[in-house]
Design a protein around this motif. Structure first.
Motif: not given
Length: 640
Positions: A9-29
């Protein structure tokens, strides 16, 4: 945020306000989670984007969570998990997709030292513009516009179904656009606008020392077609969905053993990227180019070729499906478009690299699986093999007396480098064409047709000789980019690496070219380019004729004019591997650089001085291919 790698896994650590934008996808969305509880993006394949914005506000005992508290975000496969510790409470936020359904699963698990009240309020805006303007489903037709206007005028109300402690809220947004949510204990909707909700919450009391769990499942789409999902049913299958997401992540295994946390996370991230872009919509079965290429849903010949390289050793059945889908997109004249749409219609027709990519993909699949049956699959008025023969015969019409194909017309940009007018002899197109001729010779040899096999072989030998005679620059030590009449663009273009991959270049020339790429394209070695150590440039020097570059490529360091395209960086890395050179920099630098920029899924292209390309880009998975075939002999495999 600080980033590391653990258990794939990719593990990011910081403060709650910091975005950690992660894209996901399956067969529909496709969806995106931001590491703060929001669903920052949500799009239904071949339909529309759902939200214009989304906010999640966590409160403990009625007070909003401290935005500066610490968090750890773990990202793998189709799941993002955020761990938050504040005021004696441990909060685990899990957001994920399953493999098939059009819904998003969200869970908050709370463990507290003392009795507390937990609540999360979610509010969002609807992306009306996307619904109205995305054309694949013909929402601008007179009939549907009437339904939309009628729906806006009609009095509507949100319906609620209760089963046990779970509430299912259903609403109609406009036209045939539904939005439903199933919420567990303590769930309720808030504000409703024109008969649909745009706020909902969940939560309740958490006893000291006891673990409390609060869940919801949300879905938007069109009732009555492939996009519909019963959120109540999905909610009651929540635990099965968690297990499926975890099993999917475990399945992302490299065919060869990898050493270290980084390489394992790198491989899993890339293979997940390619597999996540595989879609099935009726007879359409193939790989989308990425998350911004789903309106309309379409698969590209070139993107798909580079994408399937990572998939071939683990899911050859998906590669076979892609081949058949691409064959269905070939027109009656044997022309290949840039892409094939979900309805098998042409998307930007008659490209110069697409025919070669179809043939080479067919050959690579047969050579590495031994599955000759794909050649006889019925499609496009014939078979997959006859389709390959048809596109090559069409491409032969573009050849002159040298055997090379000629890109005619002043403004021809019909290959991957579509922001540059590359005319005449383009080394990249010629090398692909040569490889396709060789592939056809081998396919017909395997089928026992010696006449056609020999015909294609003789043409391959002629084209290979012409490439080396007309497009090699002995003084520079590389193949020129393109030669159009009296004009020659002699900058070093990374896409000419196909000459090394496909043995168009002999060993001496291949090593000279790769050494030049190491010196000029690997930014760490090229101080003249001035932007520091950031990746592998796709060309250097920049294009010299300003009239030949358009749109984003007009600017140095951008797009085709010097940006880093990870798929080509990784294929260049594989060429270096083939010739015993150090290949780790082009293989991994782009990934490390982007992770530090907060781009947690493979990026389409990037530059240190310009806006980034899209994320979860399918063909940027080629690094997984490099790791899967460490022997460096993939392209030298022949049909037995």
């Amino acid at each position: 945020m600080q980033v590391g790698y653990k258990d794939g896994a990719i593990v990011a650590q910081g403060q709650f306000h910091e975005k950690a934008e992660y894209d996901v996808s399956n067969n529909r969305i496709t969806a995106q989670f931001d590491g703060r509880g929001a669903i920052s993006k949500y799009a239904v394949m071949n339909k529309y984007s759902v939200f214009s914005n989304f906010y999640a506000i966590i409160t403990l005992d009625g007070k909003p969570l401290d935005y500066m508290c610490d968090k750890r975000v773990v990202m793998l496969g189709k799941k993002q998990v955020t761990y938050i510790k504040k005021s004696g409470a441990d909060i685990t936020l899990t957001q994920f997709l399953d493999t098939d359904n059009n819904c998003i699963y969200v869970e908050y698990a709370i463990l507290s030292d003392s009795d507390i009240d937990f609540k999360c309020v979610n509010n969002f805006g609807i992306n009306y513009e996307s619904y109205v303007t995305q054309l694949p489903t013909n929402r601008l037709s007179a009939g549907n516009l009437a339904r939309i206007l009628g729906g806006l005028m009609r009095k509507k109300k949100v319906t609620c179904e209760t089963r046990g402690d779970v509430k299912k809220y259903c609403s109609e947004v406009m036209g045939d656009f539904y939005l439903d949510v199933a919420i567990g204990c303590g769930g309720e909707i808030g504000e409703c606008e024109r008969g649909f909700f745009n706020q909902f919450s969940l939560g309740g009391k958490v006893s000291a020392g006891a673990r409390a769990v609060f869940r919801y499942v949300i879905s938007a789409g069109t009732k009555g077609d492939f996009t519909y999902c019963d959120v109540l049913k999905a909610f009651y299958n929540f635990d099965k969905a968690v297990a499926a997401a975890d099993n999917y992540a475990l399945s992302l295994k490299c065919p060869v053993k990898l050493e270290g946390d980084f390489l394992n996370a790198y491989y899993k991230s890339l293979l997940n990227c390619s597999l996540s872009n595989y879609k099935e919509l009726g007879k359409f079965k193939g790989f989308l180019a990425g998350i911004v290429y789903q309106f309309p849903a379409r698969t590209y010949y070139r993107d798909a070729y580079w994408t399937v390289l990572s998939v071939l050793p683990v899911r050859p059945d998906l590669v076979r499906n892609e081949i058949v889908t691409l064959a269905r997109g070939i027109d009656g004249k044997g022309e290949c478009p840039s892409a094939v749409k979900f309805n098998f219609k042409n998307y930007w027709g008659n490209h110069y690299d697409s025919p070669s990519f179809y043939v080479i993909m067919l050959y690579d699949y047969v050579a590495h699986t031994g599955d000759m049956s794909v050649l006889d699959v019925k499609c496009a008025g014939g078979t997959c093999l006859s389709a390959a023969h048809k596109v090559m015969r069409r491409l032969l019409k573009e050849a002159d007396s040298t055997g090379l194909i000629v890109k005619g017309g002043k403004y021809n940009r019909r290959d991957w480098c579509d922001n540059v007018f590359r005319g005449g002899y383009v080394t990249y197109d010629e090398a692909l064409y040569a490889r396709a001729l060789y592939a056809m010779s081998e396919l017909y040899r395997a089928k026992g047709d010696s006449e056609l096999s020999q015909d294609y072989l003789s043409k391959y030998i002629k084209v290979k000789e012409s490439i080396n005679r007309l497009l090699w620059d002995e003084d520079k030590g590389w193949y020129v980019n393109y030669k159009d009449g009296d004009f020659t663009e002699d900058n070093l273009s990374i896409d000419t690496v196909v000459c090394a991959l496909y043995d168009i270049a002999d060993e001496e020339r291949a090593k000279r070219m790769l050494s030049a790429m190491e010196r000029l394209l690997e930014s760490k070695n090229n101080s003249e380019q001035g932007a520091g150590d950031w990746g592998t440039m796709c060309v250097y020097p920049f294009y010299k004729n300003a009239e030949h570059i358009v749109q984003k490529s007009s600017l140095p360091y951008y797009y085709h004019n010097g940006g880093d395209w990870p798929y080509l960086s990784c294929m260049y890395a594989y060429a270096k591997l083939m010739y015993g050179m150090d290949y780790m920099y082009p293989l991994t630098r782009w990934f490390e650089y982007n992770i530090r920029q907060g781009n947690y899924t493979p990026i389409e292209f990037f530059s240190p001085v310009h806006p980034k390309g899209s994320l979860l880009q399918a063909w940027s998975s080629t690094g997984a291919f490099v790791l899967s075939y460490p022997g460096g002999d993939f392209f030298r495999k022949t049909i037995v």
